[in-house]
Write a protein that holds these residues in place. Structure first.
Motif, PDB file in Angstrom:
ATOM      1  N   THR A   4     -77.227 -35.823 -16.647  1.00  0.00           N
ATOM      2  CA  THR A   4     -77.429 -37.265 -16.444  1.00  0.00           C
ATOM      3  C   THR A   4     -78.881 -37.675 -16.684  1.00  0.00           C
ATOM      4  O   THR A   4     -79.151 -38.849 -16.920  1.00  0.00           O
ATOM      5  N   VAL A   5     -79.812 -36.708 -16.659  1.00  0.00           N
ATOM      6  CA  VAL A   5     -81.222 -37.052 -16.907  1.00  0.00           C
ATOM      7  C   VAL A   5     -81.460 -37.432 -18.362  1.00  0.00           C
ATOM      8  O   VAL A   5     -82.533 -37.941 -18.695  1.00  0.00           O
ATOM      9  N   TYR A   6     -80.477 -37.222 -19.248  1.00  0.00           N
ATOM     10  CA  TYR A   6     -80.594 -37.659 -20.634  1.00  0.00           C
ATOM     11  C   TYR A   6     -80.106 -39.095 -20.820  1.00  0.00           C
ATOM     12  O   TYR A   6     -80.060 -39.590 -21.951  1.00  0.00           O
ATOM     13  N   GLY A   7     -79.729 -39.744 -19.723  1.00  0.00           N
ATOM     14  CA  GLY A   7     -79.300 -41.134 -19.804  1.00  0.00           C
ATOM     15  C   GLY A   7     -78.104 -41.310 -20.715  1.00  0.00           C
ATOM     16  O   GLY A   7     -77.093 -40.624 -20.570  1.00  0.00           O
ATOM     17  N   ARG A  16     -62.214 -48.931 -20.037  1.00  0.00           N
ATOM     18  CA  ARG A  16     -63.382 -48.054 -19.908  1.00  0.00           C
ATOM     19  C   ARG A  16     -64.040 -48.220 -18.544  1.00  0.00           C
ATOM     20  O   ARG A  16     -63.965 -49.297 -17.934  1.00  0.00           O
ATOM     21  N   ARG A  17     -64.690 -47.183 -18.088  1.00  0.00           N
ATOM     22  CA  ARG A  17     -65.517 -47.284 -16.885  1.00  0.00           C
ATOM     23  C   ARG A  17     -66.923 -47.705 -17.281  1.00  0.00           C
ATOM     24  O   ARG A  17     -67.477 -47.178 -18.254  1.00  0.00           O
ATOM     25  N   PRO A  18     -67.542 -48.614 -16.535  1.00  0.00           N
ATOM     26  CA  PRO A  18     -68.922 -48.994 -16.841  1.00  0.00           C
ATOM     27  C   PRO A  18     -69.838 -47.768 -16.775  1.00  0.00           C
ATOM     28  O   PRO A  18     -69.727 -46.943 -15.865  1.00  0.00           O
ATOM     29  N   GLY A  19     -70.710 -47.642 -17.772  1.00  0.00           N
ATOM     30  CA  GLY A  19     -71.708 -46.583 -17.735  1.00  0.00           C
ATOM     31  C   GLY A  19     -71.300 -45.281 -18.385  1.00  0.00           C
ATOM     32  O   GLY A  19     -72.127 -44.394 -18.575  1.00  0.00           O
ATOM     33  N   ASP A  20     -70.015 -45.131 -18.739  1.00  0.00           N
ATOM     34  CA  ASP A  20     -69.587 -43.898 -19.402  1.00  0.00           C
ATOM     35  C   ASP A  20     -70.116 -43.857 -20.835  1.00  0.00           C
ATOM     36  O   ASP A  20     -70.030 -44.851 -21.567  1.00  0.00           O
ATOM     37  N   VAL A  21     -70.652 -42.718 -21.246  1.00  0.00           N
ATOM     38  CA  VAL A  21     -71.083 -42.548 -22.627  1.00  0.00           C
ATOM     39  C   VAL A  21     -69.922 -41.972 -23.429  1.00  0.00           C
ATOM     40  O   VAL A  21     -69.010 -41.358 -22.879  1.00  0.00           O
ATOM     41  N   ALA A  22     -69.943 -42.177 -24.740  1.00  0.00           N
ATOM     42  CA  ALA A  22     -68.848 -41.708 -25.589  1.00  0.00           C
ATOM     43  C   ALA A  22     -68.858 -40.186 -25.712  1.00  0.00           C
ATOM     44  O   ALA A  22     -67.814 -39.537 -25.618  1.00  0.00           O
ATOM     45  N   VAL A  23     -70.047 -39.629 -25.931  1.00  0.00           N
ATOM     46  CA  VAL A  23     -70.154 -38.196 -26.232  1.00  0.00           C
ATOM     47  C   VAL A  23     -71.293 -37.580 -25.432  1.00  0.00           C
ATOM     48  O   VAL A  23     -72.395 -38.128 -25.377  1.00  0.00           O
ATOM     49  N   SER A  24     -71.020 -36.433 -24.828  1.00  0.00           N
ATOM     50  CA  SER A  24     -72.047 -35.686 -24.103  1.00  0.00           C
ATOM     51  C   SER A  24     -71.797 -34.194 -24.302  1.00  0.00           C
ATOM     52  O   SER A  24     -70.738 -33.688 -23.947  1.00  0.00           O
ATOM     53  N   TYR A  25     -72.776 -33.530 -24.924  1.00  0.00           N
ATOM     54  CA  TYR A  25     -72.686 -32.065 -25.013  1.00  0.00           C
ATOM     55  C   TYR A  25     -74.092 -31.500 -25.156  1.00  0.00           C
ATOM     56  O   TYR A  25     -75.010 -32.165 -25.636  1.00  0.00           O
ATOM     57  N   ALA A  26     -74.234 -30.253 -24.722  1.00  0.00           N
ATOM     58  CA  ALA A  26     -75.541 -29.616 -24.677  1.00  0.00           C
ATOM     59  C   ALA A  26     -75.883 -28.938 -25.990  1.00  0.00           C
ATOM     60  O   ALA A  26     -75.013 -28.532 -26.752  1.00  0.00           O
TER      61      ALA A  26
END
Length: 338
Positions: A126-129, A290-300
């Motif tokens: 989550t620190v990547y916003g 959609r939920r507010p604040g959800d990002v489309a894609v998140s991976y490390a």
């Protein structure tokens, strides 16, 4: 080493405690049981084959924290304790800032007074916003909710403390999406109330506790329109903590930052279908807004941890689902079944 694990009765903490014991470390747990159950301790002891000392208090109590450090003689700390629900943090920001920052202040003050120089901190992607796709550790940090800001702030606080005291060694571990359970099925994720995360919600649908899965949006710019996340088996995540702790004993870097993830994205529907394979039949779901604040894609991008820690994920999405389903079948009501 003798290690204090704060939040050691929680989901990730409990799996890490077990791996620390298996790696030959002595472990002491401190947990206020606000988001965990005392029943986990007996199960952990059975799996570990030994007694595990537990101190049931809140780290915000500086007197008790000081007494713990004065009497135990720790070599290192792994700090999991903290409030972690994004939605709740928006509703109760003061609680989140007071609890998450205050517990870290109390803990690090006690560490410094008693010469404990190693801390592994439980941070978050989550620190990547909103910039979470292919995230590398040098990406700027920011947040979109109070929970996320507590992680950003705690990371900065630890960096500043390390500048002031160059004898300290801190590891900041940024998790992506921990799922799964111990292979025995005796410890696993046990959210209170309605789960905030996808995997335990699917598991509760599968076991009959929920009617159907709500899929929050199917119009994202992803292969099937649903959100994509980097899922990591909790056992792989626990192994990352053991590896980070060992790295702190030899590094010259005052602060080390590592992503813990697989580097691969899995969509909501892909995870649902993987769980259906584990269960053996289809599960009901409904697409909602959609939920507010959800990002489309998140991976490390986990290359740094792969290289510097000699660590990588070893378990597949199907493994994650099979282990979660085993835990949920054996514990349909979580630790309330104990």
């Amino acid at each position: 080493m003798k290690i204090l694990v704060s939040g050691g009765a929680g989901y990730i903490g409990s799996h890490t405690v077990l791996q620390l014991v298996q790696a030959g470390h002595d472990v002491v747990i401190v947990d206020n049981f606000s988001n965990s159950q005392p029943a986990v301790i007996g199960r952990l002891e059975a799996l570990a084959g030994r007694h595990l000392p537990v101190h049931a208090f809140d780290l915000l109590d500086e007197d008790k924290t000081e007494h713990l450090f004065a009497t135990e003689g720790f070599d290192a700390v792994i700090h999991f304790a903290g409030l972690k629900a994004v939605g709740e943090s928006v509703e109760k920001p003061l609680d989140y800032y007071e609890n998450n920052l205050g517990s870290t202040f109390s803990l690090v003050r006690a560490m410094r007074r008693h010469g404990v120089d190693k801390l592994v901190f439980s941070s978050s992607a989550t620190v990547y916003g909103t910039d979470q796709a292919g995230a590398t550790e040098d990406r700027p940090t920011f947040a979109t909710n109070p929970y996320g800001w507590t992680k950003v702030m705690q990371e900065q606080i630890l960096r500043d403390i390390a500048v002031a005291d160059p004898t300290l060694r801190f590891a900041l571990l940024r998790y992506f999406n921990p799922v799964g359970a111990h292979a025995s099925g005796t410890i696993g994720e046990n959210p209170s109330g309605i789960p905030n995360n996808l995997m335990p919600f699917i598991a509760q649908v599968a076991v009959g506790r929920r009617e159907r899965l709500n899929v929050f949006g199917d119009d994202y710019d992803t292969p099937d329109g649903t959100g994509v996340r980097d899922y990591i088996h909790v056992e792989d995540l626990a192994a990352g903590h053991v590896a980070a702790l060992e790295a702190l004993t030899s590094t010259e870097e005052p602060v080390s930052v590592w992503n813990l993830g697989s580097g691969r994205g899995t969509s909501v529907l892909e995870l649902l279908h993987a769980f259906e394979r584990a269960v053996g039949h289809e599960l009901p779901y409904e697409v909602v807004a959609r939920r507010p604040g959800d990002v489309a894609v998140s991976y490390a991008d986990p290359a740094k941890a792969n290289r510097e820690l000699g660590w990588q994920t070893t378990r597949s999405v199907d493994d994650m689902c099979a282990d979660t389903w085993r835990w949920q079948q054996q514990n349909p009501n979580g630790y309330d079944d104990a």
